[in-house]
Every structure is written in C-alpha cells, then in structure tokens.
Motif scaffolding. Sequence first.
Motif, PDB file in Angstrom:
ATOM      1  N   SER A   1       0.757  -1.296  -0.346  1.00 44.62           N
ATOM      2  CA  SER A   1       0.286   0.114  -0.218  1.00 44.62           C
ATOM      3  C   SER A   1       0.952   1.318   0.328  1.00 44.62           C
ATOM      4  O   SER A   1       0.187   2.276  -0.421  1.00 44.62           O
ATOM      5  N   LYS A   2       2.214   1.274   0.425  1.00 43.74           N
ATOM      6  CA  LYS A   2       3.135   2.353   0.189  1.00 43.74           C
ATOM      7  C   LYS A   2       3.775   2.347  -1.310  1.00 43.74           C
ATOM      8  O   LYS A   2       4.423   3.330  -1.610  1.00 43.74           O
ATOM      9  N   GLY A   3       3.231   1.697  -2.245  1.00 40.67           N
ATOM     10  CA  GLY A   3       3.753   1.703  -3.462  1.00 40.67           C
ATOM     11  C   GLY A   3       4.703   0.646  -3.707  1.00 40.67           C
ATOM     12  O   GLY A   3       5.734   1.074  -4.766  1.00 40.67           O
ATOM     13  N   LEU A   4       5.529   0.061  -3.138  1.00 34.32           N
ATOM     14  CA  LEU A   4       6.403  -0.790  -2.820  1.00 34.32           C
ATOM     15  C   LEU A   4       6.281  -2.561  -3.555  1.00 34.32           C
ATOM     16  O   LEU A   4       5.374  -2.708  -3.436  1.00 34.32           O
ATOM     17  N   ASP A   5       7.110  -2.536  -4.603  1.00 39.45           N
ATOM     18  CA  ASP A   5       6.620  -3.983  -5.131  1.00 39.45           C
ATOM     19  C   ASP A   5       6.770  -5.471  -4.130  1.00 39.45           C
ATOM     20  O   ASP A   5       7.943  -5.925  -4.064  1.00 39.45           O
ATOM     21  N   VAL A   6       6.157  -6.001  -4.456  1.00 41.17           N
ATOM     22  CA  VAL A   6       6.223  -7.086  -3.551  1.00 41.17           C
ATOM     23  C   VAL A   6       5.678  -8.156  -3.790  1.00 41.17           C
ATOM     24  O   VAL A   6       4.512  -8.739  -4.774  1.00 41.17           O
ATOM     25  N   LEU A   7       6.288  -9.452  -3.643  1.00 38.11           N
ATOM     26  CA  LEU A   7       6.029 -10.726  -4.173  1.00 38.11           C
ATOM     27  C   LEU A   7       5.048 -11.527  -2.635  1.00 38.11           C
ATOM     28  O   LEU A   7       5.956 -11.790  -1.932  1.00 38.11           O
ATOM     29  N   LEU A   8       4.522 -12.230  -2.465  1.00 36.47           N
ATOM     30  CA  LEU A   8       3.495 -12.666  -1.627  1.00 36.47           C
ATOM     31  C   LEU A   8       3.635 -14.665  -1.504  1.00 36.47           C
ATOM     32  O   LEU A   8       2.790 -14.216  -3.004  1.00 36.47           O
ATOM     33  N   ILE A   9       4.212 -15.517  -1.477  1.00 35.08           N
ATOM     34  CA  ILE A   9       4.414 -16.689  -1.963  1.00 35.08           C
ATOM     35  C   ILE A   9       3.695 -17.679  -0.549  1.00 35.08           C
ATOM     36  O   ILE A   9       4.037 -17.876   0.712  1.00 35.08           O
ATOM     37  N   GLU A  10       3.144 -18.543  -1.313  1.00 32.85           N
ATOM     38  CA  GLU A  10       2.340 -19.142   0.326  1.00 32.85           C
ATOM     39  C   GLU A  10       2.766 -20.899  -0.637  1.00 32.85           C
ATOM     40  O   GLU A  10       2.228 -21.046  -1.876  1.00 32.85           O
ATOM     41  N   LYS A  11       3.413 -21.884   0.237  1.00 31.55           N
ATOM     42  CA  LYS A  11       3.473 -22.942  -0.597  1.00 31.55           C
ATOM     43  C   LYS A  11       2.148 -24.163  -0.316  1.00 31.55           C
ATOM     44  O   LYS A  11       2.522 -24.704  -1.364  1.00 31.55           O
ATOM     45  N   ARG A  12       1.399 -23.696  -0.040  1.00 34.28           N
ATOM     46  CA  ARG A  12       0.512 -24.723  -0.790  1.00 34.28           C
ATOM     47  C   ARG A  12      -0.354 -24.515  -1.489  1.00 34.28           C
ATOM     48  O   ARG A  12      -0.097 -23.200  -1.590  1.00 34.28           O
ATOM     49  N   GLN A  13      -1.217 -24.762  -1.579  1.00 29.48           N
ATOM     50  CA  GLN A  13      -2.193 -24.716  -2.994  1.00 29.48           C
ATOM     51  C   GLN A  13      -3.172 -23.899  -2.559  1.00 29.48           C
ATOM     52  O   GLN A  13      -3.405 -23.064  -3.888  1.00 29.48           O
ATOM     53  N   GLN A  14      -3.535 -23.791  -1.271  1.00 25.40           N
ATOM     54  CA  GLN A  14      -4.994 -22.309  -0.916  1.00 25.40           C
ATOM     55  C   GLN A  14      -4.610 -21.844   0.379  1.00 25.40           C
ATOM     56  O   GLN A  14      -3.937 -22.716   1.310  1.00 25.40           O
ATOM     57  N   ILE A  15      -4.532 -20.668   0.088  1.00 24.95           N
ATOM     58  CA  ILE A  15      -4.385 -19.724   1.573  1.00 24.95           C
ATOM     59  C   ILE A  15      -5.549 -20.220   3.010  1.00 24.95           C
ATOM     60  O   ILE A  15      -7.094 -20.423   2.150  1.00 24.95           O
ATOM     61  N   GLY A  16      -5.465 -20.294   3.546  1.00 21.19           N
ATOM     62  CA  GLY A  16      -6.360 -20.715   4.848  1.00 21.19           C
ATOM     63  C   GLY A  16      -6.642 -21.954   4.503  1.00 21.19           C
ATOM     64  O   GLY A  16      -7.818 -22.185   5.681  1.00 21.19           O
ATOM     65  N   ASP A  17      -6.360 -23.006   4.356  1.00 19.22           N
ATOM     66  CA  ASP A  17      -6.705 -24.216   4.540  1.00 19.22           C
ATOM     67  C   ASP A  17      -5.226 -25.016   4.216  1.00 19.22           C
ATOM     68  O   ASP A  17      -4.871 -25.170   3.057  1.00 19.22           O
ATOM     69  N   PRO A  18      -4.583 -26.144   4.818  1.00 18.27           N
ATOM     70  CA  PRO A  18      -6.049 -26.931   6.298  1.00 18.27           C
ATOM     71  C   PRO A  18      -5.875 -25.279   7.363  1.00 18.27           C
ATOM     72  O   PRO A  18      -4.227 -24.808   7.505  1.00 18.27           O
ATOM     73  N   VAL A  19      -6.666 -25.688   7.824  1.00 15.49           N
ATOM     74  CA  VAL A  19      -6.836 -24.552   9.398  1.00 15.49           C
ATOM     75  C   VAL A  19      -5.890 -25.422  10.363  1.00 15.49           C
ATOM     76  O   VAL A  19      -5.983 -26.791  11.014  1.00 15.49           O
ATOM     77  N   ARG A  20      -5.623 -24.409  10.851  1.00 17.68           N
ATOM     78  CA  ARG A  20      -4.493 -25.058  11.839  1.00 17.68           C
ATOM     79  C   ARG A  20      -4.793 -24.007  13.549  1.00 17.68           C
ATOM     80  O   ARG A  20      -3.638 -23.481  14.122  1.00 17.68           O
ATOM     81  N   CYS A  21      -5.780 -24.121  14.160  1.00 18.83           N
ATOM     82  CA  CYS A  21      -6.342 -23.295  14.575  1.00 18.83           C
ATOM     83  C   CYS A  21      -7.767 -23.642  15.239  1.00 18.83           C
ATOM     84  O   CYS A  21      -8.858 -23.496  14.982  1.00 18.83           O
ATOM     85  N   ALA A  22      -7.685 -22.463  16.393  1.00 18.13           N
ATOM     86  CA  ALA A  22      -9.038 -22.883  16.811  1.00 18.13           C
ATOM     87  C   ALA A  22     -10.058 -21.707  16.626  1.00 18.13           C
ATOM     88  O   ALA A  22     -11.968 -22.184  17.442  1.00 18.13           O
ATOM     89  N   GLU A  23      -9.652 -20.762  15.780  1.00 17.79           N
ATOM     90  CA  GLU A  23      -9.894 -20.053  15.346  1.00 17.79           C
ATOM     91  C   GLU A  23     -10.896 -18.545  16.649  1.00 17.79           C
ATOM     92  O   GLU A  23     -11.366 -17.776  15.789  1.00 17.79           O
TER      93      GLU A  23
END
Lengths: 410, 57
Positions: A25-47
């Motif tokens: 949001s400050k205009g910098l160039d960012v790459l966000l990588i996630e090793k899983r195929q889907q973000i948020g899954d599998p859950v590891r949390c009581a939420e």
Amino acid sequence: MKDRYDIIVVGAGPAGSVTAKTVASKGLDVLLIEKRQQIGDPVRCAEGVNKKYIANFLQPDPAWISAEVKGSRIYAPNGKMVEMGEELSGVEVGYVLERKIFDRALAMEAARAGAQVMVKTRATGLLINNGYVTGVKVQYMGKNYDIQCDIVIGADGIESKIGRWAGIDTTIKPGGLCSCMQYLITDIDVDPDFCEFYLGTHIAPSGYLWVFPKGKNKANVGIGISGFLPKNKRVIDLLDDFVKKKYPKGKIIEIIYGGVPACGTIERTVSNGLILVGDAARQSDPLSGGGIFNSIWAGEIAGKVAVKAIKRRDVSAEFLQEYERKWRAEIGKNIDTSLIVKNRFLSLNDDDMNTLADSLENMDLKTTNLLGLVWALFKSNKKLLWDLRSIFKDIKDINDVDFDDINSIN
Amino acid sequence: MVIKVNRYKCGYCGACVSVCPTGAIELIETWIVVDDTCNNCGICSRICPVGALEVST
C-alpha cells in the motif's frame, strides 16, 4: 513472477498477508508466496479472536465470522465453572472466525494493495550475499527460481525454515510447543454465546481443552498439551476420551492437527535483509495459544519498518532493530507476562486449581481483563501464586493497568 | 537415520519440524521429509499429536 522485488513475503497466513498489504500500500513491489495450494487451508487454529482488537485493524465482515460470543466459561478440574465477560477473556474470544475465508480475505487485501500472490510456491533456501539476505530460492510446479529482493519477510509459521537459514535459532524446546488436535463437530448441543475451557490432569494435563461454538449446533472441540505425554498416550486419545463422553452423538466433519508455539519470545527476529513475523517469530501468546492478533499487529509493524528501511536504502539488522524494539515493547511485553503466568499454572495440581476457582466465587468478572483476573487470583491466593508478584510490582491499582492498549502503534 | 513416518496418520501440521533441534525435518506439500542431519533424539515422535512418527534405534 519477476526476478526482482523490493520485498518477498514467505507465507500467506495473517502475519504474511498483513505485512505484504502494509508494504504494497506504500507503493513498493511485493511478492507474497504460499507453499500450499490454497490460502487458509488446512486450518491450524481454534479460530477464537478478540473482536475489539481485530476491529482496530480490519473492518469486520460476516463472511469470515462463524460466531460472536459474549464471554468465556472456565471449568476447574472439579467441574466448578467460572464465567467471564468478553472483556476479561483475553485475546482468544469475541469472534470465532472462519479461518479459511479470513486468511483469503487478508491475502486478497494484500493483492488489492498491489502485491503479487503466488500459491503452491515453496521457499527452498535463501540467497545470501556478504552477510545479507538478498533473495529467496523458490520452487513452483517442480521448477526452481532465484528471486532477488531487498528484504525477505519470514512468515512461514511454526515449521519456519527462513529464520534457521539466516542463522536465527527458532527451534522450539520441548515443553515450549503445544501439541494440538481439534474436531469440528456438528449436530451437538452447544451454547452459542460462550467459549468453554476445561482444565484438569484427567482432561488436559499441562494444557487445556476448548469448545468454541461455530454457530448453533457446531463447535471447534480441541485440546492443546504443552510438553510430553506418557509414551502410550497421544493428544488425540485425550480428545477422543472427552468427545465420546460429552458429545457421543456428535458428527465429526473435520480433523485439525497443529502445533502452537507457547515458548515465549526468541532471542532475535531480524537479520541483515530479513524480518520474522507471526508464528515464525514465535509471537503467539504462551498462555492462551492465541496468535492471530499478535501476528496481524507484528505484521503491520514489520511492514512499516520495512518500507522505511527500503526508502533509506538501509536494510541492515541494525536498522531493522526498530521492528524488534517496537514489537517487543508492545506485543513482547504481553507475551512475557503470559509466560510467567503459564509457567506458574503448569506447576499447579488439580487441588490448587480448584482452590483458585473457589476464590473467585461472588466476584464480578464481567469487565476486567486477563491481567485483572490474574490480579484477583493473586490477591486472594498470595501463597499459591507468589511467583507472579513480579508482574504486579509496579501496579498500585489494577485499574491503572493499560495492559491491552493498542492505540499507540502508529 | 531411522525415522519412520506413517503418511496415512500424519496430518502434515509441522509440529515435528518446529521442535527438531538439528533442522532435519521439512514439510513439503503434504509429506514430511527427514534429511541425514537427524540424530535420532526422538523429540519429533513425542510431540506428534497422533503418533505418526516412530524413531527406532
């Protein structure tokens, strides 16, 4: 995927996504990588999460709120119940989230702010040059790529490798990790207004068991144990014992595994060109196990410091110390307090815990916070809780405690 | 190195990875990989919530 970014964030949980959003949001160039195929899954949390804290960072969205609770009920080993209002319950109640949607929403905010997001993309190593982290080796669809950047953000969770690769010892010592199991159970009778916590050596030795409602007839029923059980006993066995007794007709629609850092703060979370956030920085609360709020908070601090560092063209560990100082002064302080309380509670037996629960009888616990509860317990059980005196040494009146003030971040 | 991982029990949560003192364990996709820096300490097998890891000496 380009071969160079200002910042690469490894891991798209709450810590990583909030950091990526803050920087993008400050205009910098960012790459966000996630090793899983889907973000948020599998859950590891009581939420569970404190809704007031969350509202400081995010506009609440019914899409990621499973349930809203009014308070907590803690059951002592003898079954005695202590009820607390939401204010008192600390970081772990208020909303029960739907993490699968929540995590995606945060990643989408990062994307909307301008970050590039890549899933099924695993960090396999760091690029290191002259003592500085200068990029990440990644693997996507079986192919390897070297991507350069000025700062790497390690938001890669409990199984973090980024810290280790940069020479930071993030190993959690035995006793410092909570080994957890959770079932999402449906067709059961739960009070949708309260999160429940069960204590006692027969239920959850060196830990607790929780029932967090996710709507009317559904709940996250889980257990976390810090340290080792006897060799023939597993965390899953303890959970099964409880579920068979309490919800014999319930239907399990999801099994969740997980480890939660309950070790307290680690020695350092920055290096030249590198910042660790969230579970990778072991920033979860050692007493409750809650980590979402601390992760978001730390992610925002990390993002702001990273932007400053890149603008000043100084990504040295020395410059990044600002992150270290800020999160320790704000989040770290709470973690240290929780660790002292956790360690004392771990050494209590069932009789001690029953005594503590009894001492709260006739007390109004609707409006104080977690530290206030510990203070109330300390005042009436000084002998049992004498080890906690250091927490209160500067406090004359508990009303002076601004333990949870989070408005000083900016 | 004689760690046996029961892939049919493992829920790839990464708890074992975080406690490994030598950093020998890595969680890749949905499976656990153990490299030759493993010193058979057995901490991973004791922390696993379901007992999916076995260390034999």
